[in-house]
Design an enzyme around this catalytic site. Sequence first.
Site, short mmCIF file in Angstrom:
data_model
loop_
_atom_site.label_atom_id
_atom_site.label_comp_id
_atom_site.label_asym_id
_atom_site.label_seq_id
_atom_site.Cartn_x
_atom_site.Cartn_y
_atom_site.Cartn_z
N LYS A 99 0.84 -1.20 0.00
CA LYS A 99 0.00 0.00 0.00
C LYS A 99 0.87 1.26 0.00
CE LYS A 99 -3.89 1.87 2.73
NZ LYS A 99 -4.74 1.58 3.91
N SER B 2 -10.16 -1.04 6.47
CA SER B 2 -9.43 -0.66 5.26
C SER B 2 -8.72 -1.81 4.55
CB SER B 2 -8.40 0.43 5.58
OG SER B 2 -9.05 1.60 5.99
#
Length: 586
Positions: free
Chosen positions: A150, A249
């Site tokens: 990420k 998330s």
Amino acid sequence: MERTNTEFSLSEMDPSFMSVLATTACGGAALVLFMRYCNRQRIKVKIRKARSRRDASVQQAEQAVQQFSTTKPDAENAHIVSLSLTELTKTLQEGSLSPEEVLHAYMEKALEVNKRLNCATDFLLESREQLTNIENCRNGLLYGVPISIKDNVGYKGHDSTCGVVCKVDEPAEEDSVVVKVLKKQGAIPFIKTNIPQGLLNYDCSNPLFGQSLNPHNLQKTPGGSSGGEGALIGGGGSILGLGTDIGGSIRIPSSFCGICGFKPTSNRISVRGLSSCCRGQKSVMSAIGPMARDVDSLALCMKALLCEDMFALDPTVPPMPFDDKVYLSTKRLRIGYCENDGYLMPSPSMSRALRETRELLERAGHTFVPFTPPRIAYVMHELVVKGILADGAETLLTSLKGGPVDPCLKAQLIPYRLPHWLKKTLSVILRPILPRISASLSALCGVRSVADLWRQHASVEDYTHEFISEWQRLKMDVLLCPMLGPAYNFNYCGKLTSALSYTILYNLLNFPAGVVPVSSVTTADEAQLDDYKGNFGDPWDKLFVKAVKGGVGLPVAVECVALPLQEELCLRFMKEVEQLVKESRK
């Protein structure tokens, strides 16, 4: 000489602006206008720089793939990217495939997926240099495996932008702990993936890199904030990735994109070297965890990370190696079963997926007991919202100051930016007719003092013990919950922070939780949305229907939860669900 990101030429100025500046009567006003103009220009330069850097890395990756294909024209890239992680690690260890072949196969596939889904923020060309010494890691659990990370996971020499302008041109001085450990285990980080602006949102769009798309339907969001990971893995461009999770998330994009994702207990895996726009907040804890196509891949990643290297690099991490015995256990489980938490009524596909999964588990010999999270409305307002935004959202708003606001975030920011007195006034007015929205507005005011913050922290502790006491009273091993889905239409995530109750609760409690895809939306599920009323019948319930409309064929998941530091048990439960679903489809 190349200009810095804060420089721009007077020739770039709009002539009409210069005319206004020259004729302004008040010198002070003119100076203010000039400074605002300068700031806007600096922001534009930073955005252009971030995009051009991303585009340059894409071009370099394309050249690298082309160069490799010239020297190795017989490479079986389609076969390589079709292998499971278990199969891939075996062939790499045996020498049937080389790390170089695998890296370039995934680089080619990632380029293809990114062109379709816009999920990459940076290709890490240092990954090719890592091949030079990769044989030193031959005994690593992830030897030769390309992995995606990420955007906010630190990688030396590269920005961790969090999707905000103020973090552009702030490259990491060293690798984050997780990247160091993965490299020692032979893994090859090769790409960084997209996020929403500021991270505190579960869409995947920002002013720097734009909107990422869902691999199953280009008119849907992949979810967030680890949405680039979800899109890339769901699209086949990565076999294993790392995301972060502060309210769902990892789990939401995994659900929306039809992959597996796992949020461990906070700090079971080191978070040193990760970037954030709201660092310091302690009520709702963030965690870093793996995302992959199957549960065994998640477990292998956890096993690789939970090693002596991590415990030495970050002594704050509990020195608990992965417990294979628990993960491989076949003991029958006593499973808590939550049909509706009382805050968000599940969509028809969520309810059906949960019901079908329960039936499979019951037939396999597991025991179920009904469970409802206590006082969920109080939790969502007084503990979650007031905790994660204890400063009245000031820290988040500061990180966005001066720059453009992405469409996915605009609606979410409207109440954040209201004056304290107006939030309180609106809360009082709305209380009789829209109690949930009223309570949320009041909570958005945050805490008023350090003493209030301490009381809030104490309330979180008290609730955690209350929740665990109920869990233990029912003698539960694990908990099965609905998982938010299916994937939303664009620009609804910022309007529906209310829909996070099934995920953000386990950040507040700091429980490990993961998702497994078990079904897909049927035409019957879609039709039943016409009768959906929600638990409150308020505007948020009505918006939820609009968000999930048009979802036929999209993946649907369930969520599996365990007590703190029981990652292996949670993963074992997820594996059981995965196997039973797979067998039921034969």
